[in-house]
Every structure is written in C-alpha cells, then in structure tokens.
Design an enzyme around this catalytic site. Structure first.
Site, PDB file in Angstrom:
ATOM      1  N   ILE A  96       0.804  -1.044  -0.121  1.00 49.02           N
ATOM      2  CA  ILE A  96      -0.076  -0.072   0.179  1.00 49.02           C
ATOM      3  C   ILE A  96       0.967   1.293   0.009  1.00 49.02           C
ATOM      4  CG2 ILE A  96      -1.567   1.460   1.222  1.00 49.02           C
ATOM      5  CD1 ILE A  96      -2.802  -0.879   2.346  1.00 49.02           C
ATOM      6  N   TYR A  97       1.115   1.858  -1.233  1.00 44.67           N
ATOM      7  CA  TYR A  97       2.005   2.857  -1.197  1.00 44.67           C
ATOM      8  C   TYR A  97       1.120   4.251  -1.668  1.00 44.67           C
ATOM      9  CZ  TYR A  97       6.043  -0.154  -1.763  1.00 44.67           C
ATOM     10  OH  TYR A  97       6.972  -0.902  -1.521  1.00 44.67           O
ATOM     11  N   ILE A  98       1.335   5.181  -0.822  1.00 41.60           N
ATOM     12  CA  ILE A  98       0.738   6.507  -0.985  1.00 41.60           C
ATOM     13  C   ILE A  98       1.542   7.521  -1.132  1.00 41.60           C
ATOM     14  CG2 ILE A  98      -1.053   8.198  -0.001  1.00 41.60           C
ATOM     15  CD1 ILE A  98      -2.371   5.435  -0.386  1.00 41.60           C
ATOM     16  N   HIS A 105      -5.206  11.476   4.112  1.00 38.87           N
ATOM     17  CA  HIS A 105      -6.642  11.792   3.478  1.00 38.87           C
ATOM     18  C   HIS A 105      -7.520  10.432   3.212  1.00 38.87           C
ATOM     19  CE1 HIS A 105      -4.000  15.040   1.617  1.00 38.87           C
ATOM     20  NE2 HIS A 105      -5.409  15.761   1.552  1.00 38.87           N
ATOM     21  N   GLY A 106      -7.004   9.476   4.215  1.00 40.00           N
ATOM     22  CA  GLY A 106      -7.874   8.503   4.253  1.00 40.00           C
ATOM     23  C   GLY A 106      -7.574   7.338   3.297  1.00 40.00           C
ATOM     24  N   LEU A 107      -6.630   7.523   2.268  1.00 42.63           N
ATOM     25  CA  LEU A 107      -6.568   6.625   1.244  1.00 42.63           C
ATOM     26  C   LEU A 107      -5.945   5.286   1.567  1.00 42.63           C
ATOM     27  CD1 LEU A 107      -5.467   8.992  -1.573  1.00 42.63           C
ATOM     28  CD2 LEU A 107      -7.614   8.243  -1.254  1.00 42.63           C
ATOM     29  N   ASN A 135       8.475   0.518  11.418  1.00 46.24           N
ATOM     30  CA  ASN A 135       7.355   1.421  11.031  1.00 46.24           C
ATOM     31  C   ASN A 135       6.230   1.493  11.769  1.00 46.24           C
ATOM     32  OD1 ASN A 135       5.797   2.878   9.344  1.00 46.24           O
ATOM     33  ND2 ASN A 135       6.032   1.893   7.328  1.00 46.24           N
ATOM     34  N   ASN A 137       3.998   3.591  12.794  1.00 42.75           N
ATOM     35  CA  ASN A 137       2.958   3.998  12.200  1.00 42.75           C
ATOM     36  C   ASN A 137       1.907   3.115  11.478  1.00 42.75           C
ATOM     37  OD1 ASN A 137       3.189   6.988  13.521  1.00 42.75           O
ATOM     38  ND2 ASN A 137       4.100   7.583  11.561  1.00 42.75           N
ATOM     39  N   TYR A 142      -2.310  -0.718  11.037  1.00 43.82           N
ATOM     40  CA  TYR A 142      -2.715  -2.059  10.688  1.00 43.82           C
ATOM     41  C   TYR A 142      -3.644  -2.993  11.984  1.00 43.82           C
ATOM     42  CZ  TYR A 142      -0.608  -1.601   6.225  1.00 43.82           C
ATOM     43  OH  TYR A 142      -0.220  -1.246   4.952  1.00 43.82           O
TER      44      TYR A 142
END
Length: 172
Positions: A96-98, A105-107, A135, A137, A142
């Site tokens: 999951i890369y943002i 932003h809730g993505l 990590n 955060n 999760y």
C-alpha cells in the site's frame, strides 16, 4: 473525499514504476544507505520486474486517484504469488503505497478496506501483510483493522537485511 480505485493494466507500467520509486524513497530513504536503496529500487521496480508481476494472474495492482490525480496504489497476491506460504487460501497485501502529498487523506484506510472487501467476496480464509518492524505508524494502522503479528521474515534492501513483521487477520 473518497478516492477512485481502478485495476492497473500493462499500459500503466511506466506510471507504476514512477510511483513505486517515489513512494518507497519518500518513506524509507532516510533509514537506508543510499547505495542499498538504489540497488533495491533498480531491482524491485525495474520495468521488466514490474511487467512480470503485472502479468502474473495471481497478482493484482490497483491505482487510487484523488481529484483525478494518481495518489497511490495497492498490490494484492494470492496463491503462489504470495511472498510467504503461510496462507494457502489467503490474500496478501504486498504494497500500500501513498504519495507523500496524499497521506492523511484516508486513502490507506480506503485501500485496506478495499482489500478486505475483496478477500471476503473471494471467500479467503485470511488477509495478511508484512510491515517493517521499525515502521511504528504502519504497525499501529494495521492493528486498528484487527491485524495481529503472527511471525516475521527477512526483507533485504540492497545488502541490508531487515525484518518485516507478518501481520494477519482471519476472515472465516
């Protein structure tokens, strides 16, 4: 505002490579030796490697857009495409890369919800992922979805062997 999710195709290969390098670098560059990071980026996100992953019928990539701008992506694996053999009928969330400008932003939440929805629709026994032990955060994120640590595996960045914690959520 909710993002728009769509399945990636081979036509997206160049964009996928660009966003993979950008987001991995933004997230992990400060914690890794530059030479190790460059070696990892070249190997993991080379066009040939990504094309091979995209052509695997047991791997799927999904882009997420916010206001028509590419904001991130999700990679899911099933069957033998999973990086570990701990869940025969499981669904692995490999990435999951943002993008940095789209975080908070809730993505990420939207993408994990999407993965959970797919896993339930496909009647998977579990959903699981690996996350770097440092990590904090991501580990906290999760856990809010009910993922629990069930093991660990090595994740190598260049010559640096790191530890990813394996987190799983049973579904059935």
């Amino acid at each position: 505002m909710e993002g728009k999710i769509r399945l990636c195709t081979l036509e997206d290969l160049t964009k996928l490579r660009e966003i993979s390098i950008e987001t991995f670098s933004d997230t992990f560059a400060l914690d890794n030796n530059p030479a190790d990071l460059q070696e990892y980026l070249s190997n993991a996100y080379g066009l040939d490697e990504l094309e091979k992953e995209m052509q695997n019928p047991e791997s799927r990539f999904f882009f997420v857009y916010l206001t028509d701008e590419l904001a991130g992506y999700l990679k899911l694996n099933t069957g033998i495409a999973q990086t570990e053999t701990l869940a025969k009928n499981g669904l692995e969330v490999e990435r999951i890369y943002i993008r940095k400008s789209f975080k908070r932003h809730g993505l990420g939440r939207q993408l994990i919800d999407y993965a959970l929805e797919l896993a339930c629709k496909e009647r998977r026994d579990s959903i699981w992922l690996g996350v770097w032990e440092k990590n904090v955060n991501a580990l906290r994120f999760y856990r809010t979805f009910g993922f629990e640590k069930v093991g660990a595996h090595d994740f190598t960045v260049g010559k640096d062997k790191q530890t990813d914690l394996i987190m799983m959520k049973p579904l059935l």
